[in-house]
Design a protein around this motif. Structure first.
Motif, mmCIF file in Angstrom:
data_model
loop_
_atom_site.group_PDB
_atom_site.id
_atom_site.type_symbol
_atom_site.label_atom_id
_atom_site.label_comp_id
_atom_site.label_asym_id
_atom_site.label_seq_id
_atom_site.Cartn_x
_atom_site.Cartn_y
_atom_site.Cartn_z
ATOM 1 N N VAL A 177 0.842 -1.201 0.000
ATOM 2 C CA VAL A 177 0.000 0.000 0.000
ATOM 3 C C VAL A 177 0.875 1.248 0.000
ATOM 4 C CG1 VAL A 177 -1.763 -1.268 1.267
ATOM 5 C CG2 VAL A 177 -0.261 0.281 2.488
ATOM 6 N N SER A 228 -4.217 6.122 1.672
ATOM 7 C CA SER A 228 -3.564 4.827 1.494
ATOM 8 C C SER A 228 -4.629 3.747 1.611
ATOM 9 C CB SER A 228 -2.460 4.662 2.534
ATOM 10 O OG SER A 228 -1.775 3.474 2.313
ATOM 11 N N GLY A 261 -5.364 -2.364 3.935
ATOM 12 C CA GLY A 261 -4.760 -3.594 3.413
ATOM 13 C C GLY A 261 -4.875 -4.772 4.341
#
Lengths: 450, 336
Positions: free
Chosen positions: A290, A323, A326
């Motif tokens: 990421v 971002s 994840g």
């Protein structure tokens, strides 16, 4: 204290054995699901819970389950992705090592919901001892009637097999995982068809992460709508975060989604602040793939809101100023760390792990690694920065599987947020080498192509 | 049937056709749309599972279908994406596609040795054609290219791994056309290589077909290596009464004067063989008496090779001197 649902019992001595886990209230969810609910009702609860896949992509799990094709007379498979190889992520390891029974219970309930009579755990080869733990756990569950034929007298059969991978990152991609499980070379397949239609051995298959499947246990215990009340509206439940880097208390933390990032990094309950009293420089909030976030965008979004540990808040601002959460591999960098060296390290990893099937990823990752190696070793040119930007743009979105994107994003974000540092490396090669390598700058640094 | 629009041209194709095949059908029906057919380095219609790997055939789907008109978020590999009714595809018209394709060509070439002057495939190489059409004139790659040792696959085939673009076509050929698989890919990433398992020889009647499917000069015919440039030989259709059950004996022989220098399968305008031929026809029958020559073979590919074939040129109108340059140099002048 934040509420814990997955690893709340991890501290109890002997929790890895069936007796202790059962005494502490284990396997109640499995009993509840199998005895009082139909498979569709279980799926419905998972849908209601709003659980998002914990492996990285964050796809709603209930929706994934509902895509599963159910033709007559064809077996269906549940495959658990325990090939946890994302740099910076080690949550599944903790879960499987410390509380293996809750994981197995999650597999039983999920298999029941999907109508799968065979379930495979694809575990990375490096977790050799955990594979043994899981095999022992499965044997215990089987001896106590929670696996095997006619579970709990309800006519549901289930066998769970542990399959050891050979340590390839690409085998964490679901179709490459299935190829590897079938005994072939771990190359990702073209999609469509998706695994939900044509997966393992050509049969409908669901592939889920360890943590996602384990989270089914609290969902059944609490009920889907009750589980959905934890966390934020769009990011429900709890999430395991593997915190590492320059923090006082690295480790695996279970958080309620929606706590603030500042709280997570600075409070003593979690990371405990930056180590050695240094300043925060940057953070990779979801595993190496990421985009990296600089310190000024980590605690506050570009709009000035408090950034929260949740799917939607972490990705606020897109990739320009945001971002992704994840897989939850939270890596913190202090002011002494070098972003160029870090990006080189990540790219070296992706170059090594590319399967070599499609051209942009095979050639592009190797090229980026060589350019970054040159920059990191004080031989860079100012044009290299634009060249890197162009290479990553040619890779992103043009590959078969997401590994190409995963290799491109960290490079893009590093250049986007830390361009000055890259330029400083070019204009001050001696100082940069001194800072990153100290006296080691004088010894031979291996060339990038090996 | 599904109606699909490719670069503004409408065509109706059967359901389940891929975008690439739809474009090829359109090219067959309307020669003026030939230029809209995406290039394909790894897809091979005669081989199952092929395609999707080289990414040169990426196209943009600007309208998914009549039912769901949303555009597809990413560029898709046209060789593996099936058409939907009402789909709209952009290939030549999309700047994004051209940009991405240019990137792919650059990536394919960074580790390619570019040893065309000494490569037997030169003149009929798909990578040469692709580089000619889409590549930039300069490379931005400044590092050592990866190298491998040359390898013999049996006594008739040379594997020159440095030139390989890992299209996997030979692997699929070895799996699907020939018996007893010994041929595959070892290692991964940019150090992946085609190999037989520990230097085993491929020993079966159809192994020579890997030479024909190879889009570059990675697999070459040792009975032809360095005998002649391909453009100095002329192809003729020929046949013989082949006893092999899977081979019909229809081949192309490449002649210089009265000498047969090379025998290959007949290739269509997409560079794909019409039928696979056996090793006996390919490697052992090099005498004029072995073959019944049918006549000169028409070259219908936009390659360097086809420009020198008199049959092809004879059918064209007589060119004025001012037009000659444009025909011989279709390069569009990107001199950056």
């Amino acid at each position: 204290m934040s509420r814990k649902l997955l690893i709340d019992k991890a501290h109890i001595a002997g929790i890895e054995t069936f007796e202790v886990y059962r005494k502490e209230g284990g396997y109640q969810a499995a009993e509840k699901a199998l005895k009082t609910m139909t498979p569709d009702e279980v799926t419905e609860e998972v849908k209601k819970s709003g659980l998002k896949g914990r492996g990285g992509a964050g796809f709603p799990m209930g929706m994934k389950w509902s895509f599963l094709a159910k033709p007559e007379g064809v077996p269906r498979y549940l495959v658990c992705n325990a090939d946890e190889s994302e740099p910076g992520t080690f949550k599944d390891r903790f879960l499987m090592e410390k509380v293996p029974h809750i994981f197995i219970e999650g597999l039983i309930i999920s298999s029941y919901a999907l109508g799968a009579n065979t379930c495979y755990i694809y575990i990375r080869g490096e977790y050799a001892w955990i594979a043994k733990i899981l095999e022992r756990t499965i044997a215990e569950a089987k001896a106590n009637g929670f696996l095997g034929k006619n579970i709990l007298g309800k006519g549901f059969d289930l066998e769970i097999y542990v399959h050891r991978g050979a340590g390839a990152y690409i085998c964490g991609e679901e179709t490459a995982l299935l190829e590897s499980l079938e005994g072939k070379r771990g190359n990702p397949r073209m999609k469509p068809p998706f695994p939900a239609v044509k997966g393992l051995y050509g049969c409908p298959t669901v592939v889920n992460n360890v943590e996602s499947l384990t989270a089914v246990v609290p969902i059944i215990n609490l009920g889907g709508s009750e589980y959905a009340k934890i966390g934020t509206e769009k990011s429900t439940g709890t999430k395991l975060i593997s915190a590492s880097g320059n923090i006082n208390k690295p480790g695996v933390y279970e958080i309620e989604l929606g706590i603030s990032v500042e709280d997570f990094v600075m409070s003593y309950e979690y990371c405990g602040g930056i180590k050695n009293g240094k300043k925060l420089k940057a953070c990779v909030p979801g595993g190496s793939s990421v985009p990296i976030l600089p310190h000024d965008l980590l605690f506050k979004t570009a709009k000035g809101d408090t950034r929260l540990m949740s799917y939607e808040s972490m990705s606020d601002g897109g990739f320009a100023t945001g971002s992704m959460i994840g897989s939850g591999g939270f890596i913190v960098y202090d002011e002494d760390q070098c972003i160029v060296e870090n990006t080189y390290n990540f790219t070296r990893f992706y170059r090594h792990e590319s399967c070599g099937q499609c051209s942009p990823c095979r050639e592009g990752t190797g090229w980026m690694e060589k350019v970054l190696h040159r920059l990191d070793n004080g031989n860079g040119k100012i044009e290299d920065i634009d060249l890197l930007w162009d290479i990553q743009r040619k890779i992103e979105g043009n590959t078969i599987c997401p590994l190409g994107d995963a290799a491109a994003w960290p490079v893009a974000a590093a250049i986007r947020h830390f361009r000055e540092e890259f330029e400083w490396h070019v204009t001050h090669p001696k100082e940069a080498m001194e800072r990153n390598y100290g006296l080691r700058k004088n010894i031979f640094v291996a060339p990038a192509s090996a | 049937m599904a109606k699909v629009t490719i670069d503004g041209h409408l065509i109706e194709v059967p359901d389940g056709t891929t975008i690439l095949n739809a474009a090829r059908m359109m090219g067959d029906q309307h020669p003026e749309t030939m230029q809209n057919v995406p290039p394909a380095m790894c897809y091979y219609s005669k081989l199952g599972e092929s395609g999707g790997k080289c990414r040169t055939c990426l196209v943009q789907v600007t309208k998914g279908s009549e039912k769901d008109p949303r555009p597809m978020p990413k560029l898709v590999a046209s060789c593996r994406t099936t058409v939907m009714d009402g789909m709209e595809v952009q290939n030549k018209l999309s700047a994004q596609v051209q940009e991405a394709r240019k990137g792919v060509v650059e990536m394919l070439l960074i580790n390619h040795p570019l040893d065309c002057p000494v490569c037997d495939q030169a003149g009929e190489c798909h990578l040469q054609d692709l580089g000619y059409e889409h590549g930039a004139q300069k490379t931005r790659y400044e590092f050592d290219r990866r190298t491998f040792e040359m390898e013999n696959i049996g006594d008739k085939i040379k594997l020159h791994m440095n030139r390989c673009i890992l299209c996997y076509r030979c692997v699929f050929t070895a799996n699907q056309i020939t018996d007893g698989r010994v041929h595959g890919v070892i290692n991964r990433g940019d150090h992946a290589e085609i190999s037989t398992f520990i230097h085993q020889a491929i020993d079966n009647d159809f192994s020579g077909n890997v030479i024909d499917v190879c889009p570059v000069g990675a697999l070459t015919d040792k009975t032809f290596r360095f005998k002649s440039r391909v453009w100095n030989t002329k192809p003729y259709n020929a046949h013989r009464d082949c006893k092999h059950e899977k081979c019909n004996g229809n081949v192309a022989v490449w002649m210089a004067g009265n000498n047969i220098l090379r025998v290959t399968a007949r290739k269509d305008k997409w560079g794909e063989v019409e039928n696979f031929i056996c090793n006996e026809c390919r490697f052992d029958k090099k005498e004029l008496k072995d073959w019944i020559i049918e006549g000169p073979r028409e070259m219908d590919r936009h390659s360097v090779n086809s420009n020198t074939q008199y049959v092809h040129l004879a059918k064209e109108k007589v060119l004025k001197p001012s037009e000659t340059f444009a025909v011989l140099h279709p390069y569009n002048g990107d001199d950056k």
